[in-house]
Design an enzyme around this catalytic site. Structure first.
Site, PDB file in Angstrom:
ATOM      1  N   TYR A   1      -5.603  -0.279  12.206  1.00  0.00           N
ATOM      2  CA  TYR A   1      -4.586   0.701  12.589  1.00  0.00           C
ATOM      3  C   TYR A   1      -4.582   0.799  14.201  1.00  0.00           C
ATOM      4  O   TYR A   1      -3.596   1.465  14.721  1.00  0.00           O
ATOM      5  CB  TYR A   1      -4.232   1.845  11.835  1.00  0.00           C
ATOM      6  CG  TYR A   1      -3.518   1.887  10.899  1.00  0.00           C
ATOM      7  CD1 TYR A   1      -3.827   0.686   9.489  1.00  0.00           C
ATOM      8  CD2 TYR A   1      -2.275   2.240  10.635  1.00  0.00           C
ATOM      9  CE1 TYR A   1      -3.147   0.702   8.236  1.00  0.00           C
ATOM     10  CE2 TYR A   1      -1.555   2.282   9.342  1.00  0.00           C
ATOM     11  CZ  TYR A   1      -1.831   1.289   8.264  1.00  0.00           C
ATOM     12  OH  TYR A   1      -1.010   1.193   7.072  1.00  0.00           O
TER      13      TYR A   1
ATOM     14  N   ASP B   1      -4.188   2.565   2.730  1.00  0.00           N
ATOM     15  CA  ASP B   1      -2.723   2.546   2.666  1.00  0.00           C
ATOM     16  C   ASP B   1      -2.069   1.702   1.443  1.00  0.00           C
ATOM     17  O   ASP B   1      -1.372   2.208   0.708  1.00  0.00           O
ATOM     18  CB  ASP B   1      -2.089   1.820   3.943  1.00  0.00           C
ATOM     19  CG  ASP B   1      -0.929   1.680   4.040  1.00  0.00           C
ATOM     20  OD1 ASP B   1      -0.020   2.543   3.645  1.00  0.00           O
ATOM     21  OD2 ASP B   1      -0.207   0.464   4.451  1.00  0.00           O
TER      22      ASP B   1
ATOM     23  N   ASP C   1     -10.173  -5.806  -3.607  1.00  0.00           N
ATOM     24  CA  ASP C   1      -9.464  -6.300  -4.617  1.00  0.00           C
ATOM     25  C   ASP C   1      -9.905  -5.894  -6.041  1.00  0.00           C
ATOM     26  O   ASP C   1      -8.997  -5.548  -6.810  1.00  0.00           O
ATOM     27  CB  ASP C   1      -9.672  -7.781  -4.250  1.00  0.00           C
ATOM     28  CG  ASP C   1     -11.293  -8.372  -4.128  1.00  0.00           C
ATOM     29  OD1 ASP C   1     -11.868  -7.425  -3.959  1.00  0.00           O
ATOM     30  OD2 ASP C   1     -11.301  -9.641  -4.325  1.00  0.00           O
TER      31      ASP C   1
ATOM     32  N   LYS D   1     -14.672  -4.345   1.903  1.00  0.00           N
ATOM     33  CA  LYS D   1     -14.410  -5.924   1.937  1.00  0.00           C
ATOM     34  C   LYS D   1     -15.756  -6.351   2.740  1.00  0.00           C
ATOM     35  O   LYS D   1     -15.570  -7.378   3.266  1.00  0.00           O
ATOM     36  CB  LYS D   1     -13.161  -6.248   2.353  1.00  0.00           C
ATOM     37  CG  LYS D   1     -12.690  -7.690   1.910  1.00  0.00           C
ATOM     38  CD  LYS D   1     -12.516  -8.195   0.428  1.00  0.00           C
ATOM     39  CE  LYS D   1     -12.567  -9.480   0.254  1.00  0.00           C
ATOM     40  NZ  LYS D   1     -12.123  -9.877  -1.062  1.00  0.00           N
TER      41      LYS D   1
ATOM     42  N   ASP E   1      -0.250   3.188  -2.502  1.00  0.00           N
ATOM     43  CA  ASP E   1       0.887   2.833  -3.049  1.00  0.00           C
ATOM     44  C   ASP E   1       0.762   2.343  -4.687  1.00  0.00           C
ATOM     45  O   ASP E   1       1.530   2.880  -5.579  1.00  0.00           O
ATOM     46  CB  ASP E   1       1.478   1.668  -2.333  1.00  0.00           C
ATOM     47  CG  ASP E   1       2.629   2.098  -1.111  1.00  0.00           C
ATOM     48  OD1 ASP E   1       2.533   3.131  -0.826  1.00  0.00           O
ATOM     49  OD2 ASP E   1       3.585   1.496  -1.018  1.00  0.00           O
TER      50      ASP E   1
HETATM   51  C1  IPM Z   1       2.100   5.273   4.888  1.00  0.00           C
HETATM   52  C2  IPM Z   1       2.909   4.482   5.622  1.00  0.00           C
HETATM   53  C3  IPM Z   1       2.440   4.444   7.089  1.00  0.00           C
HETATM   54  C4  IPM Z   1       1.084   3.747   6.952  1.00  0.00           C
HETATM   55  C5  IPM Z   1       3.479   3.540   7.821  1.00  0.00           C
HETATM   56  C6  IPM Z   1       5.040   3.925   7.738  1.00  0.00           C
HETATM   57  C7  IPM Z   1       3.231   3.311   9.299  1.00  0.00           C
HETATM   58  O1  IPM Z   1       2.870   3.229   4.919  1.00  0.00           O
HETATM   59  O2  IPM Z   1       1.938   6.612   5.263  1.00  0.00           O
HETATM   60  O3  IPM Z   1       1.144   5.038   4.153  1.00  0.00           O
HETATM   61  O4  IPM Z   1       0.768   2.457   7.221  1.00  0.00           O
HETATM   62  O5  IPM Z   1       0.260   4.475   7.178  1.00  0.00           O
HETATM   63 MN    MN Z   2       1.875   3.311   3.110  1.00  0.00          MN
END
Ligand code: IPM
Ligand code: MN
Length: 374
Positions: free
Chosen positions: A136, A266, A242, A209, A270
């Protein structure tokens, strides 16, 4: 007690969900005898399109005077992908040195999970995502055939690094990105994860990883082991990124605290959001324990739902509870989480993503009402 809190509604659905968050936080403040004074900042697409400015040094300085910021979402299809995300959101995270991105993955009662035979007892862990380093840092570029040179700089509160790169390539064109983690950077976030585990079920799982990206994540693992030595009471193990996606689905009950470098953190959060019932329910906190922290839902600005009063405000309301907890208002924070749980459990007032037909503001109003009765 009066708290001044900068609030950045941002783009897309940001203003709608933040309005509900403020409503609920104000109800909790009333009940617990403190007040909140919101200081609005209009950062995001509108501001950028009007002025060409992402976020000024002056604004960043101003923000750094507060303990907690409330953020909706940043990102707009009218602007090239990455410009606002990097130029506003990541800039704030880095400038304010919010090195911990804390993301609870907790299935609340009454919420459906896509995981078969798993319930709230099985899905209750926290991801501690490193938030300032890794891939990042924004170091990368493209280079065409031939010789070229590129200079890069990483400026952080912890350190400054300059990279100079000589390229001699006979490929037509390449794109590259450099990831970097530092000893200090890994130490502080991993230490935070162990301290957190001491207050929970005393287990930390690291994500890496190291079998392929061995320089960057082998180093992460080495620091992890080193920090672990200081916590003999805490069980620890490693997971390849993974593999951990597989275990999140198959055995989420194995996890208590999960600590991950930025990019893997990140990605896996999700997945974490989905097993706790969806992105509409997942909150996050960008923490700088010594400075300014920032609280936001982990989802994005969902531009296609903008202005429809349709999306789920729970993630943002829950992030607001984390904000109040951070300010030392634990009882108010607990009441908000309890009100969210009650609302979801009763299941009368819920948005479309949870199979309901209530509006964003109806859910906010209902949770604010429940704060008074939990
Ligand atoms: C999150 C989002 C951000 C990230 C993006 C929007 C830059 O996906 O907060 O998880 O990758 O950190
Ligand atoms: Mn994200």
């Amino acid at each position: 007690m009066n708290y001044k809190v900068p609030v950045i509604p941002g783009d897309g659905i940001g203003p709608e969900i933040i309005a509900e968050g403020k409503k609920v936080l104000e109800a909790a403040a009333d009940k617990h005898g403190f007040s909140l004074e919101w200081i609005e900042y209009s950062l995001g697409a509108e501001h950028y399109l009007k002025t060409g400015e992402l976020v000024s040094e002056e604004t960043l300085k101003e923000l750094s005077a507060y303990r907690a910021i409330y953020l909706g979402a940043i990102g707009d299809p009218r602007v090239k992908p990455g410009v606002l995300e990097k130029g506003v959101l990541l800039t704030m995270r880095f400038y304010l040195d919010q090195y911990i991105n804390l993301r609870p993955v907790k299935l609340l009662e009454g919420i459906w999970t896509p995981l078969k035979d798993k319930g709230p007892k099985d899905i209750d862990f926290v991801v501690v995502r490193e938030n300032t380093e890794d891939f990042y840092i924004g170091i990368g570029s493209r280079a065409r055939r031939g010789k070229s040179h590129a200079d890069f700089e990483v400026k952080r509160t912890l350190y400054n690094i300059k990279f100079g790169l000589d390229i001699d390539s006979d490929s037509e064109e390449i794109g590259y990105q450099i990831g970097e983690v530092s000893k200090e950077g890994c130490q502080r976030v991993i230490k935070y994860a162990f301290d957190l585990a001491m207050k929970r079920r005393r287990q930390v799982a690291s994500v890496d990883k190291a079998n392929v990206l061995s320089d960057i994540y082998g180093f992460w693992r080495e620091v992890f082991l080193d920090v672990a030595k200081g916590y003999p009471q805490v069980k620890h193990d490693f997971n390849f990124v993974d593999a951990i996606t597989m275990w999140f689905v198959k055995n989420p009950e194995w996890f208590d605290v999960v600590v991950a470098p930025n990019m893997f953190g990140d990605i896996i959060t999700d997945l974490g959001a989905m097993i706790q019932g969806g992105l509409g329910l997942a909150p996050g906190a960008n923490l700088n324990p010594e400075g300014t922290s920032m609280f936001e839902p982990i989802h994005g600005s969902a531009p296609k739902y903008k202005g429809q009063n349709k999306v789920n405000p729970v993630a943002t309301i829950w992030a607001g509870a984390m904000l109040l907890e951070h300010l030392g208002q634990e009882a108010a924070a607990q009441d908000i989480v309890a009100a969210i749980e009650r609302n979801l459990f009763e299941g009368r007032v819920k948005t479309y993503d949870l199979g309901g037909s209530s509006t964003t503001s109806e859910v906010g109003t209902e949770i604010a009402r429940l704060v008074g009765s939990v």
